[in-house]
Write an enzyme that holds these catalytic residues in place. Structure first.
Site, PDB file in Angstrom:
ATOM      1  N   CYS A 273       0.838  -1.206   0.000  1.00  0.00           N
ATOM      2  CA  CYS A 273       0.000   0.000   0.000  1.00  0.00           C
ATOM      3  C   CYS A 273       0.878   1.263   0.000  1.00  0.00           C
ATOM      4  CB  CYS A 273      -0.908  -0.060   1.230  1.00  0.00           C
ATOM      5  SG  CYS A 273      -1.538   1.513   1.771  1.00  0.00           S
TER       6      CYS A 273
ATOM      7  N   CYS B 115       1.106   3.296   3.073  1.00  0.00           N
ATOM      8  CA  CYS B 115       1.852   2.630   4.157  1.00  0.00           C
ATOM      9  C   CYS B 115       3.350   2.805   3.905  1.00  0.00           C
ATOM     10  CB  CYS B 115       1.509   1.146   4.224  1.00  0.00           C
ATOM     11  SG  CYS B 115      -0.233   0.820   4.474  1.00  0.00           S
TER      12      CYS B 115
ATOM     13  N   ARG C 100       4.868  -2.413  -6.341  1.00  0.00           N
ATOM     14  CA  ARG C 100       4.027  -2.923  -7.426  1.00  0.00           C
ATOM     15  C   ARG C 100       3.104  -4.049  -6.943  1.00  0.00           C
ATOM     16  NH1 ARG C 100       6.449  -3.798 -12.704  1.00  0.00           N
ATOM     17  NH2 ARG C 100       4.903  -2.369 -13.474  1.00  0.00           N
TER      18      ARG C 100
ATOM     19  N   GLU D 207      -6.473   5.698   1.609  1.00  0.00           N
ATOM     20  CA  GLU D 207      -6.243   7.031   1.041  1.00  0.00           C
ATOM     21  C   GLU D 207      -6.302   6.987  -0.489  1.00  0.00           C
ATOM     22  OE1 GLU D 207      -3.197   8.633   4.305  1.00  0.00           O
ATOM     23  OE2 GLU D 207      -3.476   9.929   2.556  1.00  0.00           O
TER      24      GLU D 207
ATOM     25  N   TRP E 111      -7.939   5.508 -18.476  1.00  0.00           N
ATOM     26  CA  TRP E 111      -6.563   5.778 -18.937  1.00  0.00           C
ATOM     27  C   TRP E 111      -6.091   7.147 -18.417  1.00  0.00           C
ATOM     28  CZ3 TRP E 111      -6.241   9.850 -22.698  1.00  0.00           C
ATOM     29  CH2 TRP E 111      -4.926  10.181 -23.039  1.00  0.00           C
ATOM     30  N   SER E 112      -6.952   8.177 -18.603  1.00  0.00           N
ATOM     31  CA  SER E 112      -6.490   9.521 -18.240  1.00  0.00           C
ATOM     32  C   SER E 112      -6.418   9.681 -16.713  1.00  0.00           C
ATOM     33  CB  SER E 112      -7.390  10.588 -18.852  1.00  0.00           C
ATOM     34  OG  SER E 112      -8.685  10.449 -18.329  1.00  0.00           O
TER      35      SER E 112
ATOM     36  N   ASN F  62      -0.450   8.604 -11.863  1.00  0.00           N
ATOM     37  CA  ASN F  62       0.992   8.436 -12.142  1.00  0.00           C
ATOM     38  C   ASN F  62       1.741   9.756 -11.954  1.00  0.00           C
ATOM     39  OD1 ASN F  62       0.443   5.840 -12.900  1.00  0.00           O
ATOM     40  ND2 ASN F  62       0.528   6.213 -15.102  1.00  0.00           N
TER      41      ASN F  62
ATOM     42  N   TRP G  46       1.502   7.295 -19.678  1.00  0.00           N
ATOM     43  CA  TRP G  46       1.428   6.025 -20.403  1.00  0.00           C
ATOM     44  C   TRP G  46       0.390   6.090 -21.514  1.00  0.00           C
ATOM     45  CZ3 TRP G  46      -1.404   1.602 -21.448  1.00  0.00           C
ATOM     46  CH2 TRP G  46      -0.682   0.403 -21.584  1.00  0.00           C
TER      47      TRP G  46
HETATM   48  P1  FAD Z   1       0.758   1.163 -11.921  1.00  0.00           P
HETATM   49  O1  FAD Z   1       0.446   2.602 -11.847  1.00  0.00           O
HETATM   50  O2  FAD Z   1       0.176   0.273 -10.911  1.00  0.00           O
HETATM   51  O3  FAD Z   1       0.320   0.634 -13.358  1.00  0.00           O
HETATM   52  C1  FAD Z   1       0.262  -0.750 -13.638  1.00  0.00           C
HETATM   53  C2  FAD Z   1       0.578  -0.954 -15.092  1.00  0.00           C
HETATM   54  O4  FAD Z   1      -0.428  -0.339 -15.885  1.00  0.00           O
HETATM   55  C3  FAD Z   1       1.871  -0.262 -15.544  1.00  0.00           C
HETATM   56  O5  FAD Z   1       2.960  -1.114 -15.359  1.00  0.00           O
HETATM   57  C4  FAD Z   1       1.595   0.019 -17.012  1.00  0.00           C
HETATM   58  O6  FAD Z   1       1.849  -1.164 -17.763  1.00  0.00           O
HETATM   59  C5  FAD Z   1       0.128   0.263 -17.039  1.00  0.00           C
HETATM   60  N1  FAD Z   1      -0.246   1.677 -17.016  1.00  0.00           N
HETATM   61  C6  FAD Z   1       0.371   2.714 -16.426  1.00  0.00           C
HETATM   62  N2  FAD Z   1      -0.333   3.842 -16.628  1.00  0.00           N
HETATM   63  C7  FAD Z   1      -1.403   3.497 -17.347  1.00  0.00           C
HETATM   64  C8  FAD Z   1      -2.490   4.217 -17.885  1.00  0.00           C
HETATM   65  N3  FAD Z   1      -2.604   5.530 -17.731  1.00  0.00           N
HETATM   66  N4  FAD Z   1      -3.433   3.537 -18.572  1.00  0.00           N
HETATM   67  C9  FAD Z   1      -3.318   2.199 -18.765  1.00  0.00           C
HETATM   68  N5  FAD Z   1      -2.304   1.470 -18.290  1.00  0.00           N
HETATM   69  C10 FAD Z   1      -1.366   2.113 -17.593  1.00  0.00           C
HETATM   70  N6  FAD Z   1      -0.770   4.764  -4.627  1.00  0.00           N
HETATM   71  C11 FAD Z   1      -0.498   5.832  -3.864  1.00  0.00           C
HETATM   72  O7  FAD Z   1       0.596   5.917  -3.305  1.00  0.00           O
HETATM   73  N7  FAD Z   1      -1.416   6.858  -3.729  1.00  0.00           N
HETATM   74  C12 FAD Z   1      -2.638   6.797  -4.310  1.00  0.00           C
HETATM   75  O8  FAD Z   1      -3.458   7.700  -4.144  1.00  0.00           O
HETATM   76  C13 FAD Z   1      -2.960   5.674  -5.094  1.00  0.00           C
HETATM   77  N8  FAD Z   1      -4.172   5.547  -5.673  1.00  0.00           N
HETATM   78  C14 FAD Z   1      -4.490   4.402  -6.344  1.00  0.00           C
HETATM   79  C15 FAD Z   1      -5.775   4.228  -6.865  1.00  0.00           C
HETATM   80  C16 FAD Z   1      -6.118   3.036  -7.501  1.00  0.00           C
HETATM   81  C17 FAD Z   1      -7.508   2.858  -8.028  1.00  0.00           C
HETATM   82  C18 FAD Z   1      -5.164   1.989  -7.637  1.00  0.00           C
HETATM   83  C19 FAD Z   1      -5.536   0.678  -8.282  1.00  0.00           C
HETATM   84  C20 FAD Z   1      -3.886   2.155  -7.130  1.00  0.00           C
HETATM   85  C21 FAD Z   1      -3.533   3.345  -6.491  1.00  0.00           C
HETATM   86  N9  FAD Z   1      -2.260   3.555  -5.983  1.00  0.00           N
HETATM   87  C22 FAD Z   1      -1.973   4.652  -5.244  1.00  0.00           C
HETATM   88  C23 FAD Z   1      -1.182   2.619  -6.321  1.00  0.00           C
HETATM   89  C24 FAD Z   1      -0.382   3.161  -7.531  1.00  0.00           C
HETATM   90  O9  FAD Z   1      -1.224   3.774  -8.477  1.00  0.00           O
HETATM   91  C25 FAD Z   1       0.351   2.044  -8.259  1.00  0.00           C
HETATM   92  O10 FAD Z   1      -0.565   1.046  -8.587  1.00  0.00           O
HETATM   93  C26 FAD Z   1       1.470   1.427  -7.473  1.00  0.00           C
HETATM   94  O11 FAD Z   1       2.366   2.422  -7.027  1.00  0.00           O
HETATM   95  C27 FAD Z   1       2.254   0.433  -8.369  1.00  0.00           C
HETATM   96  O12 FAD Z   1       2.772   1.149  -9.474  1.00  0.00           O
HETATM   97  P2  FAD Z   1       3.310   0.510 -10.801  1.00  0.00           P
HETATM   98  O13 FAD Z   1       4.599   1.130 -11.111  1.00  0.00           O
HETATM   99  O14 FAD Z   1       3.289  -0.950 -10.713  1.00  0.00           O
HETATM  100  O15 FAD Z   1       2.300   0.994 -11.961  1.00  0.00           O
END
Ligand code: FAD
Length: 516
Positions: free
Chosen positions: A42, A45, A375, A421, A448-449, A455, A473
């Site tokens: 998380c 966290c 992740r 959060e 997506w947006s 991100n 992305w």
């Molecule tokens: P992620 O952002 O998890 O993306 C996963 C995969 O999706 C990427 O590897 C890429 O292949 C693809 N991707 C990336 N961007 C896009 C896009 N725009 N459209 C389609 N595909 C895409 N973490 C926090 O710290 N604070 C928050 O407020 C927070 N809010 C979240 C809300 C939701 C609904 C979710 C599901 C997660 C949230 N998270 C938050 C977690 C954070 O967004 C990431 O999921 C986590 O940090 C892991 O990141 P990652 O690098 O694996 O990529």
């Protein structure tokens, strides 16, 4: 290769607890306990962990009156105990009075903020709620009265008494009292500004201020006038014959050995979507997130039904997984009330139905992080919902009717996503604009947006895996036509985005690598 360790290590001055030790340490303990229940994946966290560690260092001398502990609810072996302790979101901070007997005795730590000062003050406020069962090693925190002061050295065998004059809302006196708890030959008491008799007797004109009384009758003012706890602490600790007692060992022996399991690195191609990530996300939502509740009330149940039904309709899964989901959907449909135990039973793989099963363990491939806390589940969850928005657009016969996936996702995040959060942020975005999404393609673009907004906000955050930095992305190497130059400015081309999404999240781009 990632080293399997949590957000905390046994070297931090707090107790890293697990299912095998939590109740043993907390219940009937002569210390009060402040527990952080967290999930290592998380983001909030991860961001909060340095604060909790800093707090642990800051109040390490308050032990054994108050002990700090942590427990990782994402750890498989801890999941049941987190449910038993009523933990439904992360991080959850709970205060257990000394001699607590059951999980329900833990109360949410009420606080003004998540900074060290607010946390410290809320711990003191919670400590003061002990009534008859005061933690034996905790010195009195209430203000001293003139009568008590009169006989102080007759009834207490210490050389020094430090008085801290302060206003009622100041925490300085109580903090210094706790800071000095492990030191012998000295007592600290606060005197309220409203105690006119003592204020007058000591001729106090500014608050806070301190006086040092010695049992030979001498009295001097403490040469610190500011509200500066470290000065008081170091002045008092350096007094002659004041020494750290040896009744409490400051280092808590590690209860959990650091794990050294090496997780093999699975090489992934970012052009592909991996079935392992999708199935792992489904497994985690059903068997961990939805299984955290002792009881699924009407609202939660309806959200869950919607979510499972959506998977049945649009998830392009392996036959055994789809059979499993269909069975679960059929079981859920007539239910109006489900207990945690019934849900757990319904989720298990039935050995008599080998062709209807969900994998037992999560396996992250495209979502594998360079460390265990990076992740994994949140990455899998985004991927799953992007895929579902696309599958809905490809499969639904009513292309221009309102989307089903987005409202179901909103419900899931609001009621089940453990990172509370994150859920609040997402709900904020949904409330602002989700109702304007009119059709399935619009749903793809909305998600997506909004994901890109997240991100952008999280770039460089502690939860950002340095090996997988957050980007807008898709990057150009995945979709060169998605970005166009208009009047010298780089812009997204939404038609190209839709084309790209429909190919990237198509059935044909889902790979079974690493699945046995
Ligand atoms: P992620 O952002 O998890 O993306 C996963 C995969 O999706 C990427 O590897 C890429 O292949 C693809 N991707 C990336 N961007 C896009 C896009 N725009 N459209 C389609 N595909 C895409 N973490 C926090 O710290 N604070 C928050 O407020 C927070 N809010 C979240 C809300 C939701 C609904 C979710 C599901 C997660 C949230 N998270 C938050 C977690 C954070 O967004 C990431 O999921 C986590 O940090 C892991 O990141 P990652 O690098 O694996 O990529």
């Amino acid at each position: 290769r990632a080293l399997d360790a949590g957000l905390y290590s046994p070297l931090d001055p707090l107790a890293v607890l697990g299912a095998d030790s939590l109740e043993r340490r907390l219940f009937n303990s002569s210390s009060a306990w402040v527990m952080e229940f967290y999930a290592s994946w998380c983001g909030h966290c991860i961001r909060f962990a340095p604060t909790w560690k800093q707090l642990a260092r800051d109040i390490r001398d308050w032990r054994p009156a108050v002990m700090l502990g942590v427990l990782d609810c994402a750890e498989r072996s801890n999941r049941k105990i987190c449910t038993d302790f009523g933990v439904t979101g992360y991080p959850t901070l709970k205060f257990f009075k000394a001699f607590s007997k059951k999980p329900e005795d833990g109360l949410k730590l009420r606080r003004q903020g998540d900074d060290i000062k607010s946390l410290r003050e809320s711990i003191i406020t919670s400590l003061e709620k002990h009534e008859d069962m005061w933690p034996p090693s905790c010195p009195p925190l209430e203000p001293i009265s003139a009568a008590e002061l009169h006989d102080f050295f007759q009834t207490n065998s210490v050389t020094y008494l430090a008085l801290i004059f302060e206003d009622e809302n100041s925490f300085l006196g109580r903090e210094v009292t706790l800071d000095m708890l492990q030191f012998e030959n000295i007592a600290i008491r606060r005197v309220l500004q409203t105690n006119e008799e003592l204020v007058k007797r000591f001729n106090v004109t500014s608050f806070p201020s301190g006086f040092l009384l010695v049992n030979n009758g001498s009295c001097s003012s403490i040469p610190v006038n500011a509200d500066f706890r470290p000065f008081y602490r170091s002045f008092l600790q350096s007094l002659p014959n004041v020494f750290r007692g040896n009744s409490f060992r400051p280092t808590v022996p590690p209860t959990v050995e650091p794990k050294s399991t090496i997780v093999p690195w699975r090489v992934a191609d970012r052009k592909k979507v991996y079935m392992a990530d999708l199935e792992s996300a489904i497994l985690y939502t059903l068997r961990v997130e939805a299984a955290r509740f002792r009881h699924l009330d009407k609202e939660r149940l309806s959200v869950l039904k919607q979510y499972v039904n959506l998977l049945v309709k649009y998830f392009p899964g392996r036959p055994a997984v789809m059979n499993y989901l269909r069975n679960l959907d059929l079981w859920l449909k007539p239910m109006t009330n489900v207990s945690g135990n019934e849900w757990e039973e319904a989720l298990g793989n039935n050995p008599e139905l080998p062709h209807a099963r969900l994998p037992e363990n999560t396996l992250w491939v495209g979502c594998q992080g360079s460390k265990p806390e990076f992740r994994g589940f949140p990455c899998g969850l985004w991927t799953l919902f992007h895929l579902l928005t696309v599958q809905e657009a490809l499969l639904s016969p009513y292309r221009s009717s309102p989307p089903e996936v987005l409202p179901a996702m909103r419900g899931y995040i609001k009621y089940f996503f453990g990172c509370r959060e994150c859920a609040e942020h997402f709900e904020g975005m949904a409330a602002e604009s989700m109702s304007r999404v009119k059709n399935k393609d619009g749903a793809i673009l909305w998600l997506w947006s909004r994901h890109n907004r997240v991100n952008y906000r999280l770039q460089g955050a502690p939860s950002d895996d340095p090996k997988f930095p957050k980007i807008q992305w898709p990057p150009q190497d995945l979709c060169w036509s998605c970005q166009i130059i208009v009047n010298g400015k780089r812009m997204w081309d939404e038609r190209a985005i839709l084309r790209f999404f429909k190919a990237h999240f198509s059935r044909g781009n889902i790979y079974l690598d690493f699945i046995k």
